[in-house]
Design a protein around this motif. Structure first.
Motif, PDB file in Angstrom:
ATOM      1  N   ALA A   1       5.925   5.031  -5.618  1.00  0.00           N
ATOM      2  CA  ALA A   1       4.764   3.951  -5.385  1.00  0.00           C
ATOM      3  C   ALA A   1       5.026   3.139  -3.968  1.00  0.00           C
ATOM      4  CB  ALA A   1       4.995   3.026  -6.451  1.00  0.00           C
ATOM      5  N   TRP A   2       4.083   3.002  -3.474  1.00  0.00           N
ATOM      6  CA  TRP A   2       4.042   2.334  -2.304  1.00  0.00           C
ATOM      7  C   TRP A   2       3.016   1.079  -2.347  1.00  0.00           C
ATOM      8  CZ3 TRP A   2       1.817   6.917  -2.806  1.00  0.00           C
ATOM      9  CH2 TRP A   2       0.502   6.949  -2.379  1.00  0.00           C
ATOM     10  N   PHE A   3       3.392  -0.048  -1.500  1.00  0.00           N
ATOM     11  CA  PHE A   3       2.669  -1.251  -1.445  1.00  0.00           C
ATOM     12  C   PHE A   3       1.752  -1.137  -0.241  1.00  0.00           C
ATOM     13  CE2 PHE A   3       6.427  -1.917  -3.767  1.00  0.00           C
ATOM     14  CZ  PHE A   3       5.923  -2.438  -5.135  1.00  0.00           C
ATOM     15  N   GLY A   4       0.655  -1.978  -0.401  1.00  0.00           N
ATOM     16  CA  GLY A   4      -0.226  -2.154   0.924  1.00  0.00           C
ATOM     17  C   GLY A   4      -1.192  -3.066   0.868  1.00  0.00           C
ATOM     18  N   GLY A   5      -1.963  -3.474   1.903  1.00  0.00           N
ATOM     19  CA  GLY A   5      -2.894  -4.379   2.152  1.00  0.00           C
ATOM     20  C   GLY A   5      -4.086  -4.109   1.587  1.00  0.00           C
ATOM     21  N   ASP A   6      -4.148  -2.783   1.102  1.00  0.00           N
ATOM     22  CA  ASP A   6      -5.468  -2.361   0.577  1.00  0.00           C
ATOM     23  C   ASP A   6      -5.765  -2.375  -0.926  1.00  0.00           C
ATOM     24  OD1 ASP A   6      -3.591  -0.495  -0.306  1.00  0.00           O
ATOM     25  OD2 ASP A   6      -4.307   1.236   0.585  1.00  0.00           O
ATOM     26  N   GLY A   7      -5.141  -3.351  -1.585  1.00  0.00           N
ATOM     27  CA  GLY A   7      -5.604  -3.377  -2.750  1.00  0.00           C
ATOM     28  C   GLY A   7      -4.413  -2.739  -3.727  1.00  0.00           C
ATOM     29  N   THR A   8      -3.565  -1.940  -3.109  1.00  0.00           N
ATOM     30  CA  THR A   8      -2.665  -1.051  -3.897  1.00  0.00           C
ATOM     31  C   THR A   8      -1.534  -1.846  -4.451  1.00  0.00           C
ATOM     32  OG1 THR A   8      -2.981   1.055  -2.189  1.00  0.00           O
ATOM     33  CG2 THR A   8      -0.968   0.986  -3.798  1.00  0.00           C
ATOM     34  N   SER A   9      -1.421  -1.401  -5.835  1.00  0.00           N
ATOM     35  CA  SER A   9      -0.098  -2.114  -6.541  1.00  0.00           C
ATOM     36  C   SER A   9       0.735  -1.323  -7.217  1.00  0.00           C
ATOM     37  CB  SER A   9      -0.661  -3.276  -7.371  1.00  0.00           C
ATOM     38  OG  SER A   9      -1.431  -2.650  -8.403  1.00  0.00           O
ATOM     39  N   SER A  10       1.671  -1.748  -7.239  1.00  0.00           N
ATOM     40  CA  SER A  10       3.023  -0.814  -8.002  1.00  0.00           C
ATOM     41  C   SER A  10       2.715  -0.999  -9.619  1.00  0.00           C
ATOM     42  CB  SER A  10       4.286  -0.968  -7.650  1.00  0.00           C
ATOM     43  OG  SER A  10       5.140   0.100  -8.446  1.00  0.00           O
ATOM     44  N   THR A  11       2.634   0.064 -10.299  1.00  0.00           N
ATOM     45  CA  THR A  11       2.495  -0.034 -11.835  1.00  0.00           C
ATOM     46  C   THR A  11       3.457   0.642 -12.377  1.00  0.00           C
ATOM     47  OG1 THR A  11       0.166  -0.689 -11.664  1.00  0.00           O
ATOM     48  CG2 THR A  11       1.041  -0.001 -13.782  1.00  0.00           C
ATOM     49  N   PRO A  12       4.402   0.198 -13.270  1.00  0.00           N
ATOM     50  CA  PRO A  12       5.397   0.858 -14.035  1.00  0.00           C
ATOM     51  C   PRO A  12       4.690   1.878 -14.981  1.00  0.00           C
ATOM     52  CG  PRO A  12       5.772  -1.429 -14.348  1.00  0.00           C
ATOM     53  CD  PRO A  12       4.477  -1.245 -13.708  1.00  0.00           C
ATOM     54  N   VAL A  13       4.993   3.129 -14.922  1.00  0.00           N
ATOM     55  CA  VAL A  13       4.253   4.189 -15.674  1.00  0.00           C
ATOM     56  C   VAL A  13       4.143   3.975 -17.231  1.00  0.00           C
ATOM     57  CG1 VAL A  13       4.653   6.202 -14.054  1.00  0.00           C
ATOM     58  CG2 VAL A  13       6.257   5.617 -15.968  1.00  0.00           C
ATOM     59  N   LEU A  14       5.032   3.341 -17.692  1.00  0.00           N
ATOM     60  CA  LEU A  14       4.935   2.871 -19.008  1.00  0.00           C
ATOM     61  C   LEU A  14       3.866   1.806 -19.430  1.00  0.00           C
ATOM     62  CD1 LEU A  14       8.772   3.082 -20.191  1.00  0.00           C
ATOM     63  CD2 LEU A  14       6.872   4.834 -20.457  1.00  0.00           C
ATOM     64  N   GLU A  15       3.565   1.097 -18.405  1.00  0.00           N
ATOM     65  CA  GLU A  15       2.609   0.266 -18.419  1.00  0.00           C
ATOM     66  C   GLU A  15       1.150   0.649 -17.992  1.00  0.00           C
ATOM     67  OE1 GLU A  15       3.867  -3.415 -16.585  1.00  0.00           O
ATOM     68  OE2 GLU A  15       5.769  -3.225 -17.695  1.00  0.00           O
ATOM     69  N   LEU A  16       1.005   1.744 -17.944  1.00  0.00           N
ATOM     70  CA  LEU A  16      -0.407   2.317 -17.540  1.00  0.00           C
ATOM     71  C   LEU A  16      -1.452   2.208 -18.675  1.00  0.00           C
ATOM     72  CD1 LEU A  16       0.359   5.473 -15.408  1.00  0.00           C
ATOM     73  CD2 LEU A  16      -0.844   3.554 -14.630  1.00  0.00           C
ATOM     74  N   ALA A  17      -2.689   1.878 -18.419  1.00  0.00           N
ATOM     75  CA  ALA A  17      -3.619   1.708 -19.416  1.00  0.00           C
ATOM     76  C   ALA A  17      -4.842   2.429 -19.250  1.00  0.00           C
ATOM     77  CB  ALA A  17      -4.019   0.062 -19.525  1.00  0.00           C
ATOM     78  N   VAL A  18      -5.414   2.627 -20.379  1.00  0.00           N
ATOM     79  CA  VAL A  18      -6.830   3.523 -20.138  1.00  0.00           C
ATOM     80  C   VAL A  18      -7.727   2.636 -19.158  1.00  0.00           C
ATOM     81  CG1 VAL A  18      -8.870   4.241 -21.175  1.00  0.00           C
ATOM     82  CG2 VAL A  18      -6.633   4.577 -22.215  1.00  0.00           C
ATOM     83  N   GLY A  19      -8.268   3.407 -18.155  1.00  0.00           N
ATOM     84  CA  GLY A  19      -9.057   2.739 -17.084  1.00  0.00           C
ATOM     85  C   GLY A  19      -8.442   2.431 -15.775  1.00  0.00           C
ATOM     86  N   ASP A  20      -7.145   2.667 -15.756  1.00  0.00           N
ATOM     87  CA  ASP A  20      -6.355   2.582 -14.466  1.00  0.00           C
ATOM     88  C   ASP A  20      -6.624   3.634 -13.559  1.00  0.00           C
ATOM     89  OD1 ASP A  20      -5.163  -0.151 -15.384  1.00  0.00           O
ATOM     90  OD2 ASP A  20      -3.263   0.991 -15.876  1.00  0.00           O
ATOM     91  N   CYS A  21      -6.945   3.261 -12.164  1.00  0.00           N
ATOM     92  CA  CYS A  21      -7.102   4.299 -11.224  1.00  0.00           C
ATOM     93  C   CYS A  21      -5.664   4.405 -10.347  1.00  0.00           C
ATOM     94  CB  CYS A  21      -8.331   3.986 -10.458  1.00  0.00           C
ATOM     95  SG  CYS A  21      -9.922   4.168 -11.374  1.00  0.00           S
ATOM     96  N   VAL A  22      -5.453   5.632 -10.227  1.00  0.00           N
ATOM     97  CA  VAL A  22      -4.214   5.825  -9.775  1.00  0.00           C
ATOM     98  C   VAL A  22      -4.094   6.758  -8.253  1.00  0.00           C
ATOM     99  CG1 VAL A  22      -1.913   7.267 -10.015  1.00  0.00           C
ATOM    100  CG2 VAL A  22      -3.120   6.004 -11.971  1.00  0.00           C
TER     101      VAL A  22
END
Length: 140
Positions: free
Chosen positions: A9-30
């Motif tokens: 995962a990487w972080f950026g000023g473009d709205g990207t955030s790091s999400t733990p794979v075990l916390e992914l939810a339906v509707g999350d865009c990757v």
């Protein structure tokens, strides 16, 4: 821990955030990871109106009824192929066989399974242009 989708995962000023794979939810865009790894703990997620390559459309908890011993990649792949294809139309709005989209999935790793992760995560994707909106109910 999950396998098949690989990278960092990487972080950026473009709205990207790091999400733990075990916390992914339906509707999350990757955003597809750039670096390949056998296991990962985090993925980069973005708002769905931002360029992305995948979207979580189903979680299949207790894959294979959570046997104590890791069932192996072949058994999990067989389960994921069927379960993800079956859940595709409910989210996208069209049968997988009639869609211009594809699916992939994240499988529990051996270590993740021993720590209680028995969920398969189904993701919709495309082999062409990146996605720029949610595919939920799109009929694509």
């Amino acid at each position: 821990m999950l396998t098949l989708l690989t990278g960092c995962a990487w972080f950026g000023g473009d709205g990207t955030s790091s999400t733990p794979v075990l916390e992914l939810a339906v509707g999350d865009c990757v955003v597809t990871p750039q670096d390949v790894q056998a296991e990962l703990t985090d993925v980069s997620t973005v708002p769905c109106d931002t360029t992305h390559q995948m979207e979580v459309y189903a979680l299949v908890p207790d894959a294979l009824d959570g046997p104590d011993a890791y069932p192996g990649a072949d058994a999990l792949t067989e389960l994921a192929d069927g379960a993800c294809a079956e859940r595709f139309a409910e989210y996208v709005g069209v049968d997988y066989r009639d869609s211009d989209l594809f699916f992939t999935y994240l499988l529990p790793s051996t270590r993740g399974w021993s720590e209680g992760d028995t969920t398969v995560t189904c993701l919709v994707t495309t082999t062409g242009e990146p996605l720029t909106a949610s595919v939920a109910g799109s009929g694509r």
